[in-house]
Write a protein that holds these residues in place. Structure first.
Motif, PDB file in Angstrom:
ATOM      1  N   VAL A 214       0.832  -1.196   0.000  1.00  0.00           N
ATOM      2  CA  VAL A 214       0.000   0.000   0.000  1.00  0.00           C
ATOM      3  C   VAL A 214       0.866   1.246   0.000  1.00  0.00           C
ATOM      4  N   GLU A 215       1.913   1.234   0.808  1.00  0.00           N
ATOM      5  CA  GLU A 215       2.809   2.378   0.858  1.00  0.00           C
ATOM      6  C   GLU A 215       3.478   2.613  -0.492  1.00  0.00           C
ATOM      7  N   GLN A 216       3.822   1.520  -1.168  1.00  0.00           N
ATOM      8  CA  GLN A 216       4.446   1.665  -2.482  1.00  0.00           C
ATOM      9  C   GLN A 216       3.454   2.260  -3.483  1.00  0.00           C
ATOM     10  N   SER A 217       2.195   1.819  -3.418  1.00  0.00           N
ATOM     11  CA  SER A 217       1.195   2.372  -4.333  1.00  0.00           C
ATOM     12  C   SER A 217       0.964   3.849  -4.045  1.00  0.00           C
ATOM     13  N   VAL A 218       1.040   4.220  -2.755  1.00  0.00           N
ATOM     14  CA  VAL A 218       0.908   5.632  -2.390  1.00  0.00           C
ATOM     15  C   VAL A 218       2.069   6.441  -2.951  1.00  0.00           C
ATOM     16  N   LYS A 219       3.272   5.867  -2.882  1.00  0.00           N
ATOM     17  CA  LYS A 219       4.441   6.559  -3.435  1.00  0.00           C
ATOM     18  C   LYS A 219       4.316   6.722  -4.950  1.00  0.00           C
ATOM     19  N   ASP A 220       3.825   5.675  -5.607  1.00  0.00           N
ATOM     20  CA  ASP A 220       3.638   5.776  -7.053  1.00  0.00           C
ATOM     21  C   ASP A 220       2.619   6.853  -7.393  1.00  0.00           C
ATOM     22  N   TYR A 221       1.566   6.910  -6.590  1.00  0.00           N
ATOM     23  CA  TYR A 221       0.540   7.910  -6.823  1.00  0.00           C
ATOM     24  C   TYR A 221       1.090   9.320  -6.578  1.00  0.00           C
ATOM     25  N   GLU A 222       1.891   9.454  -5.531  1.00  0.00           N
ATOM     26  CA  GLU A 222       2.507  10.744  -5.228  1.00  0.00           C
ATOM     27  C   GLU A 222       3.424  11.184  -6.367  1.00  0.00           C
TER      28      GLU A 222
ATOM     29  N   LEU B 260       1.301  12.411  -9.264  1.00  0.00           N
ATOM     30  CA  LEU B 260       0.752  13.733  -9.007  1.00  0.00           C
ATOM     31  C   LEU B 260       1.821  14.811  -9.111  1.00  0.00           C
ATOM     32  N   PHE B 261       3.012  14.497  -8.614  1.00  0.00           N
ATOM     33  CA  PHE B 261       4.103  15.476  -8.655  1.00  0.00           C
ATOM     34  C   PHE B 261       4.496  15.788 -10.092  1.00  0.00           C
ATOM     35  N   GLU B 262       4.584  14.745 -10.924  1.00  0.00           N
ATOM     36  CA  GLU B 262       4.952  14.955 -12.319  1.00  0.00           C
ATOM     37  C   GLU B 262       3.891  15.783 -13.046  1.00  0.00           C
ATOM     38  N   GLU B 263       2.625  15.553 -12.693  1.00  0.00           N
ATOM     39  CA  GLU B 263       1.557  16.300 -13.354  1.00  0.00           C
ATOM     40  C   GLU B 263       1.413  17.723 -12.821  1.00  0.00           C
ATOM     41  N   SER B 264       1.917  17.964 -11.605  1.00  0.00           N
ATOM     42  CA  SER B 264       1.763  19.290 -11.006  1.00  0.00           C
ATOM     43  C   SER B 264       2.691  20.323 -11.608  1.00  0.00           C
ATOM     44  N   GLY B 265       3.825  19.876 -12.146  1.00  0.00           N
ATOM     45  CA  GLY B 265       4.729  20.804 -12.810  1.00  0.00           C
ATOM     46  C   GLY B 265       5.874  21.311 -11.966  1.00  0.00           C
ATOM     47  N   GLY B 266       6.122  20.823 -10.785  1.00  0.00           N
ATOM     48  CA  GLY B 266       7.282  21.269 -10.016  1.00  0.00           C
ATOM     49  C   GLY B 266       7.086  21.221  -8.523  1.00  0.00           C
ATOM     50  N   GLU B 267       7.920  21.983  -7.793  1.00  0.00           N
ATOM     51  CA  GLU B 267       7.972  21.957  -6.343  1.00  0.00           C
ATOM     52  C   GLU B 267       6.781  22.650  -5.684  1.00  0.00           C
ATOM     53  N   ALA B 268       6.067  23.462  -6.439  1.00  0.00           N
ATOM     54  CA  ALA B 268       5.022  24.292  -5.830  1.00  0.00           C
ATOM     55  C   ALA B 268       3.950  23.476  -5.120  1.00  0.00           C
ATOM     56  N   GLN B 269       3.677  22.282  -5.666  1.00  0.00           N
ATOM     57  CA  GLN B 269       2.602  21.463  -5.110  1.00  0.00           C
ATOM     58  C   GLN B 269       3.095  20.369  -4.171  1.00  0.00           C
ATOM     59  N   ARG B 270       4.391  20.316  -3.903  1.00  0.00           N
ATOM     60  CA  ARG B 270       4.942  19.201  -3.120  1.00  0.00           C
ATOM     61  C   ARG B 270       4.336  19.118  -1.718  1.00  0.00           C
ATOM     62  N   LYS B 271       4.266  20.231  -1.011  1.00  0.00           N
ATOM     63  CA  LYS B 271       3.753  20.193   0.354  1.00  0.00           C
ATOM     64  C   LYS B 271       2.290  19.757   0.376  1.00  0.00           C
ATOM     65  N   LYS B 272       1.526  20.242  -0.591  1.00  0.00           N
ATOM     66  CA  LYS B 272       0.128  19.856  -0.654  1.00  0.00           C
ATOM     67  C   LYS B 272      -0.025  18.369  -0.913  1.00  0.00           C
ATOM     68  N   ILE B 273       0.792  17.849  -1.832  1.00  0.00           N
ATOM     69  CA  ILE B 273       0.747  16.419  -2.163  1.00  0.00           C
ATOM     70  C   ILE B 273       1.164  15.577  -0.965  1.00  0.00           C
ATOM     71  N   GLN B 274       2.223  16.009  -0.280  1.00  0.00           N
ATOM     72  CA  GLN B 274       2.681  15.256   0.885  1.00  0.00           C
ATOM     73  C   GLN B 274       1.599  15.185   1.961  1.00  0.00           C
ATOM     74  N   GLN B 275       0.889  16.296   2.167  1.00  0.00           N
ATOM     75  CA  GLN B 275      -0.183  16.297   3.157  1.00  0.00           C
ATOM     76  C   GLN B 275      -1.304  15.343   2.749  1.00  0.00           C
ATOM     77  N   GLU B 276      -1.616  15.335   1.438  1.00  0.00           N
ATOM     78  CA  GLU B 276      -2.637  14.417   0.942  1.00  0.00           C
ATOM     79  C   GLU B 276      -2.231  12.972   1.172  1.00  0.00           C
ATOM     80  N   MET B 277      -0.963  12.661   0.964  1.00  0.00           N
ATOM     81  CA  MET B 277      -0.480  11.299   1.160  1.00  0.00           C
ATOM     82  C   MET B 277      -0.538  10.890   2.630  1.00  0.00           C
ATOM     83  N   GLU B 278      -0.212  11.828   3.511  1.00  0.00           N
ATOM     84  CA  GLU B 278      -0.300  11.522   4.940  1.00  0.00           C
ATOM     85  C   GLU B 278      -1.746  11.230   5.339  1.00  0.00           C
ATOM     86  N   ASP B 279      -2.657  12.017   4.795  1.00  0.00           N
ATOM     87  CA  ASP B 279      -4.074  11.781   5.086  1.00  0.00           C
ATOM     88  C   ASP B 279      -4.515  10.420   4.552  1.00  0.00           C
ATOM     89  N   ARG B 280      -4.001  10.053   3.365  1.00  0.00           N
ATOM     90  CA  ARG B 280      -4.338   8.747   2.787  1.00  0.00           C
ATOM     91  C   ARG B 280      -3.846   7.612   3.681  1.00  0.00           C
TER      92      ARG B 280
END
Length: 255
Positions: free
Chosen positions: A100-108, A111-131
């Motif tokens: 499950v953790e690996q699938s979460v990392k793949d999903y992260e 999302l990071f690749e689609e976001s376009g850079g570092e700007a969305q990293r903190k938001k994505i990390q928070q989403e992953m923690e919630d997941r």
């Protein structure tokens, strides 16, 4: 003019008698047209089906496959490709959380690749923690009998739901997402296999009845199996084909 009134006076009784006859005939004909009564029942009467107090189920109406004993079937879901050791004693319904953790990392990563850079990293990390927190909460709700989450042994006996989908786990590693219709078809027992197609997000986008791999399947079982297969959901996998083939086999138990 006086001649007209003379004629009226002369034939007044005849005219009155003729008029009275016409009135009597009119009234008679009007009353005659309503001599027949047609009762009209209220629209809601007759719409109810009377159910007898006791319904007798004859032995010949109960279908039981010869190749399994319903009493020995566990009400759980299982991955047929599960490579863990099989056990009847101490077993675990789900695999460990590492996958499950690996699938979460793949999903992260996706999302990071689609976001376009570092700007969305903190938001994505928070989403992953919630997941991850949600995963832990859901996993604690899926225990069955002596089964706990995330062990190295799986159940070796018959279960009500078996699925085959290479390198994929249920959504959030929670087997509840591979839905179970096994008690929804009354007094019949049987097995139904459904061919499925799953996208990378884990949604079942196609489900079709496989008659060759089913046994004693009634119309109810087929309809319910296809319906519940479409309701099932698997985990995200960025490495999976865009449309991955698999199967789900349902065991229906008579009530």
């Amino acid at each position: 003019m006086s001649n007209f009134f003379d004629i009226l006076d002369k034939y007044k009784y005849g005219l009155l008698a003729t008029f009275a006859a016409y009135v009597a005939l009119f009234m008679y004909l009007q009353m005659e047209s309503y001599t027949q009564y047609f009762p009209i029942q209220p629209f809601h009467e007759g719409a109810y089906v009377e159910v007898p107090e006791e319904i007798e189920i004859k032995p010949e109406n109960v279908e039981i496959p010869e190749d399994f004993n319903p009493a020995d079937v566990k009400n759980i879901s299982r991955d047929k490709n599960d490579t863990r050791e099989k056990s009847d004693d101490k077993w675990f319904q789900n695999k460990s959380l590492s996958q499950v953790e690996q699938s979460v990392k793949d999903y992260e990563k996706k999302l990071f690749e689609e976001s376009g850079g570092e700007a969305q990293r903190k938001k994505i990390q928070q989403e992953m923690e919630d997941r991850k927190k949600q995963n832990n909460t859901n996993n604690n709700k899926t225990k069955d009998n002596n089964a706990t989450t995330g062990g190295n042994k799986s159940y070796s006996g018959d279960v009500m739901v078996d699925w085959v989908l290479s390198n994929r786990i249920p959504h959030q590693n929670n087997n509840w997402y591979v839905r179970n219709p096994g008690y929804t078809c009354g007094y019949s027992s049987g097995r139904v296999t459904v061919q499925i197609k799953v996208n990378q997000n884990g949604d079942v986008v196609f489900a079709n009845y496989d008659a060759a791999r089913s046994s004693n399947a009634t119309t109810c079982m087929v309809e319910q199996a296809v319906k519940y297969a479409k309701l099932s959901r698997f985990g995200y996998s960025g490495s999976a084909p865009k449309m991955q083939d698999g199967t789900i086999t349902y065991t229906f138990i008579s009530q």
